[in-house]
Write an enzyme that holds these catalytic residues in place. Sequence first.
Site, PDB file in Angstrom:
ATOM      1  N   SER A   1       0.846  -1.197   0.000  1.00 16.58           N
ATOM      2  CA  SER A   1       0.000   0.000   0.000  1.00 16.58           C
ATOM      3  C   SER A   1       0.886   1.252   0.000  1.00 16.58           C
ATOM      4  CB  SER A   1      -0.954  -0.034   1.201  1.00 16.58           C
ATOM      5  OG  SER A   1      -1.989   0.911   1.057  1.00 16.58           O
TER       6      SER A   1
ATOM      7  N   GLU B   1      -1.876  -2.446  -8.240  1.00 18.35           N
ATOM      8  CA  GLU B   1      -3.069  -2.754  -7.447  1.00 18.35           C
ATOM      9  C   GLU B   1      -3.521  -1.455  -6.790  1.00 18.35           C
ATOM     10  OE1 GLU B   1      -3.522  -2.823  -3.850  1.00 18.35           O
ATOM     11  OE2 GLU B   1      -1.547  -1.909  -3.539  1.00 18.35           O
TER      12      GLU B   1
ATOM     13  N   HIS C   1      -4.869  -5.163  -1.648  1.00 18.18           N
ATOM     14  CA  HIS C   1      -5.819  -5.007  -0.542  1.00 18.18           C
ATOM     15  C   HIS C   1      -6.907  -6.077  -0.652  1.00 18.18           C
ATOM     16  CE1 HIS C   1      -3.827  -1.097  -0.871  1.00 18.18           C
ATOM     17  NE2 HIS C   1      -4.182  -0.876   0.382  1.00 18.18           N
TER      18      HIS C   1
END
Length: 306
Positions: free
Chosen positions: A110, A208, A277
């Site tokens: 992330s 992502e 995620h």
Amino acid sequence: MLMKPQRLRKGDTIGIIAPASPPNQENLQRSFSFLEELGLEVKIGKHVYDQYGYLAGNDEDRLTDLHSMFMDKEVKAIICAGGGYGTGRIASNIDYELIKHNPKIFWGYSDITFLHTAIHGQTGLVTFHGPMLASDIGKEDVHPLSKEYFKQLFEPTAIQYTNEISPLETLIEGEASGRITGGNLSLIASTIGTPFEIDTKGALLLIEDINEEPRSIDRMLNQLHMAGKLYDAAGLIIGDFNNCVPERELSLSLDEVIDHYTQLANKPAMKGFKFGHCSPHVSIPLGVQAEMNTEKKQLIIESGIQ
């Protein structure tokens, strides 16, 4: 020059830092039992429990924890408690020579993508894109497979990702090989124009994201396209785009946006990978060589440790 960190052994100490936003404290505490099950000791950064707005303490303190863990000879690996926002704020002040002379496992995803890109670009150190302690491992419903891939830190093992893990879909047919790079699309895009700009030349680019509308995904992919990052890549690995749905009636779908840019890149591309995620979340090393084959529906990634 590529540097692989040393493998872990039972009894080793893991350093825990929060270089971005404040982690969920209950989940963080719960995650420690998993590390203990792996036979690892835990050392918590001095500022992990700090809070400064949406940051886990001020920039100097979060940077201090990062430096301290790399300097600490007792610490054999550094795992981030969570993501959120803030790693880009400290990237310019990181002592990369310190990291280069004290290479060790560094793990997260992330917002941590900015650190993955910066650290590898400045030092050549292989880092790991994987589920974090408070964000994932400490949750009561954590998937067993998310835990399973931590074992790659103890024994050099190539990762073979096939349809057996999750259904994979070919977007552009072909075979591609190269070092694997990337992570969170928002953070990748934010490196453009900085000293830590992502290098995709000859690489397999992983992307992502979460909670971004298709129009935002479009904007970021267009930025990568115009910067030549999609064209430079050898292939595209499409990870999980969690809750990336339109909030307005007039919108392209996420699939339409991704298809548009993969066609523009015209490089071998597959989607459906459980990177990001999502649950399960398969962890992988970044910076090592990988091979993607759309006909076999597989991605093989070499070990990230020595």
